[in-house]
Design a protein around this motif. Structure first.
Motif, PDB file in Angstrom:
ATOM      1  N   GLU A  96       0.786  -1.259   0.207  1.00  0.00           N
ATOM      2  CA  GLU A  96       0.066  -0.063  -0.066  1.00  0.00           C
ATOM      3  C   GLU A  96       1.040   1.109  -0.078  1.00  0.00           C
ATOM      4  O   GLU A  96       0.419   2.267  -0.528  1.00  0.00           O
ATOM      5  N   SER A  97       2.180   1.045   0.787  1.00  0.00           N
ATOM      6  CA  SER A  97       3.087   2.350   0.584  1.00  0.00           C
ATOM      7  C   SER A  97       3.540   2.822  -0.784  1.00  0.00           C
ATOM      8  O   SER A  97       3.752   4.101  -1.022  1.00  0.00           O
ATOM      9  N   HIS A  98       3.326   1.988  -1.781  1.00  0.00           N
ATOM     10  CA  HIS A  98       3.597   2.192  -3.172  1.00  0.00           C
ATOM     11  C   HIS A  98       2.434   2.680  -3.929  1.00  0.00           C
ATOM     12  O   HIS A  98       2.938   3.328  -4.971  1.00  0.00           O
ATOM     13  N   GLY A  99       1.389   2.609  -3.538  1.00  0.00           N
ATOM     14  CA  GLY A  99       0.387   3.017  -4.424  1.00  0.00           C
ATOM     15  C   GLY A  99      -1.116   2.429  -3.926  1.00  0.00           C
ATOM     16  O   GLY A  99      -0.994   1.308  -3.530  1.00  0.00           O
ATOM     17  N   THR A 100      -2.064   2.912  -4.223  1.00  0.00           N
ATOM     18  CA  THR A 100      -3.371   2.673  -3.937  1.00  0.00           C
ATOM     19  C   THR A 100      -3.900   1.375  -4.619  1.00  0.00           C
ATOM     20  O   THR A 100      -4.343   0.379  -3.993  1.00  0.00           O
ATOM     21  N   HIS A 101      -3.519   1.409  -5.988  1.00  0.00           N
ATOM     22  CA  HIS A 101      -4.069   0.194  -6.915  1.00  0.00           C
ATOM     23  C   HIS A 101      -3.246  -0.933  -6.515  1.00  0.00           C
ATOM     24  O   HIS A 101      -3.499  -1.952  -6.560  1.00  0.00           O
ATOM     25  N   ILE A 102      -1.662  -0.591  -6.014  1.00  0.00           N
ATOM     26  CA  ILE A 102      -0.947  -1.645  -5.636  1.00  0.00           C
ATOM     27  C   ILE A 102      -1.473  -2.650  -4.612  1.00  0.00           C
ATOM     28  O   ILE A 102      -1.465  -3.510  -4.267  1.00  0.00           O
ATOM     29  N   GLY A 103      -2.133  -1.877  -3.380  1.00  0.00           N
ATOM     30  CA  GLY A 103      -2.517  -2.212  -2.279  1.00  0.00           C
ATOM     31  C   GLY A 103      -3.808  -2.932  -2.266  1.00  0.00           C
ATOM     32  O   GLY A 103      -3.990  -3.994  -1.935  1.00  0.00           O
ATOM     33  N   ILE A 104      -4.551  -2.454  -3.415  1.00  0.00           N
ATOM     34  CA  ILE A 104      -5.733  -3.088  -3.673  1.00  0.00           C
ATOM     35  C   ILE A 104      -5.487  -4.668  -4.409  1.00  0.00           C
ATOM     36  O   ILE A 104      -6.094  -5.533  -4.066  1.00  0.00           O
ATOM     37  N   TYR A 105      -4.653  -4.376  -5.417  1.00  0.00           N
ATOM     38  CA  TYR A 105      -4.347  -5.710  -6.146  1.00  0.00           C
ATOM     39  C   TYR A 105      -3.604  -6.587  -5.247  1.00  0.00           C
ATOM     40  O   TYR A 105      -4.090  -8.001  -5.347  1.00  0.00           O
ATOM     41  N   THR A 106      -2.828  -6.254  -4.306  1.00  0.00           N
ATOM     42  CA  THR A 106      -2.062  -7.331  -3.198  1.00  0.00           C
ATOM     43  C   THR A 106      -3.186  -7.865  -2.332  1.00  0.00           C
ATOM     44  O   THR A 106      -3.280  -8.919  -2.174  1.00  0.00           O
ATOM     45  N   ALA A 107      -4.267  -6.963  -2.099  1.00  0.00           N
ATOM     46  CA  ALA A 107      -5.315  -7.554  -1.288  1.00  0.00           C
ATOM     47  C   ALA A 107      -6.404  -8.726  -1.991  1.00  0.00           C
ATOM     48  O   ALA A 107      -6.510  -9.719  -1.661  1.00  0.00           O
ATOM     49  N   ALA A 108      -6.272  -8.271  -3.411  1.00  0.00           N
ATOM     50  CA  ALA A 108      -7.002  -9.345  -4.149  1.00  0.00           C
ATOM     51  C   ALA A 108      -6.168 -10.655  -4.418  1.00  0.00           C
ATOM     52  O   ALA A 108      -6.675 -11.865  -4.266  1.00  0.00           O
ATOM     53  N   VAL A 109      -4.907 -10.470  -4.628  1.00  0.00           N
ATOM     54  CA  VAL A 109      -4.027 -11.727  -4.491  1.00  0.00           C
ATOM     55  C   VAL A 109      -3.997 -12.500  -3.208  1.00  0.00           C
ATOM     56  O   VAL A 109      -4.069 -13.744  -3.316  1.00  0.00           O
ATOM     57  N   LEU A 110      -4.128 -11.689  -2.037  1.00  0.00           N
ATOM     58  CA  LEU A 110      -3.708 -12.399  -0.675  1.00  0.00           C
ATOM     59  C   LEU A 110      -5.115 -12.936  -0.463  1.00  0.00           C
ATOM     60  O   LEU A 110      -5.331 -13.794   0.528  1.00  0.00           O
ATOM     61  N   GLU A 111      -6.490 -12.733  -1.306  1.00  0.00           N
ATOM     62  CA  GLU A 111      -7.809 -13.087  -0.988  1.00  0.00           C
ATOM     63  C   GLU A 111      -7.849 -14.556  -1.306  1.00  0.00           C
ATOM     64  O   GLU A 111      -8.259 -14.772  -2.376  1.00  0.00           O
ATOM     65  N   HIS A 112      -7.343 -15.540  -0.388  1.00  0.00           N
ATOM     66  CA  HIS A 112      -7.248 -16.765  -0.938  1.00  0.00           C
ATOM     67  C   HIS A 112      -7.377 -17.788   0.544  1.00  0.00           C
ATOM     68  O   HIS A 112      -7.054 -17.314   1.591  1.00  0.00           O
ATOM     69  N   PRO A 113      -7.867 -18.908   0.615  1.00  0.00           N
ATOM     70  CA  PRO A 113      -8.025 -19.714   1.891  1.00  0.00           C
ATOM     71  C   PRO A 113      -6.832 -19.827   2.390  1.00  0.00           C
ATOM     72  O   PRO A 113      -6.763 -19.919   3.740  1.00  0.00           O
TER      73      PRO A 113
END
Length: 192
Positions: A96-113
């Motif tokens: 998230e410190s690198h950019g808003t969309h990077i943070g959202i994208y990271t959250a989407a990647v980590l949204e996993h069981p």
């Protein structure tokens, strides 16, 4: 007379591995500081493992069973702690410190069981930030999220094509092979 048997300690000289652990009695114990490749003296009894470097006590661990690992997060350098301890929150904050969309994208990647299985993809994304810059990667993440594609490989390919200035061009279809039959060869013939 004491009611318990005297615990006779043993001394071993383990070597500090690249992961900053030593192996003692088939168990792994973390070592503080940058002592990779150094030999330590270790005193092992039934309750504790005491690690010494050049005669100075540097760490005391409780004794654990064979095949287990005792890692103190304070023993690891700060840049490795998040990875070694699988700290997803620190990884998310770093993205998230690198950019808003990077943070959202990271959250989407980590949204996993099993989100820790996706940590390598996040580290790959952070590597793209180092290589290409935060603004470019943030824009690529925005475009990828707009298309609802959550794949770090796609981001990497987008950046590779954009970083070299190459535009995607449509190539003409290849000439048909003489070995491949056309669709008209398979047409159903109706009896007349």
């Amino acid at each position: 007379m004491p009611s318990t048997v005297f615990d006779i300690p043993t001394w071993v000289n383990p070597k500090v591995a690249p992961d900053r652990h030593v192996q003692i009695a088939k168990a792994l114990y973390s070592v503080p500081g940058d002592l990779i490749g150094q030999r330590l003296s270790a005193r092992v009894d039934a309750q504790t493992v005491k690690l010494y470097f050049r005669g100075e006590l540097i760490k005391v661990h409780p004794r654990i069973a064979a095949g287990r690992r005792q890692t103190d997060p304070a023993d690891l350098p700060s840049e490795l702690t998040a990875y070694a301890m699988r700290d997803l929150n620190t990884l998310q904050r770093r993205a998230e410190s690198h950019g808003t969309h990077i943070g959202i994208y990271t959250a989407a990647v980590l949204e996993h069981p099993l989100p820790w299985t996706k940590m390598r993809q996040v580290y790959r994304l952070l590597g793209l930030v180092r290589r290409h810059g935060a603004d470019i990667v943030d824009d690529a993440c925005r475009r990828s999220l707009d298309a609802e594609v959550v794949d770090v490989g796609v981001i990497d390919r987008m950046l590779a094509r954009g970083a070299t200035g190459q535009q995607l061009t449509l190539l003409p279809p290849p000439a048909p092979s003489r070995f491949v039959r056309s669709a008209t060869d398979f047409a159903v013939r109706r009896p007349s």
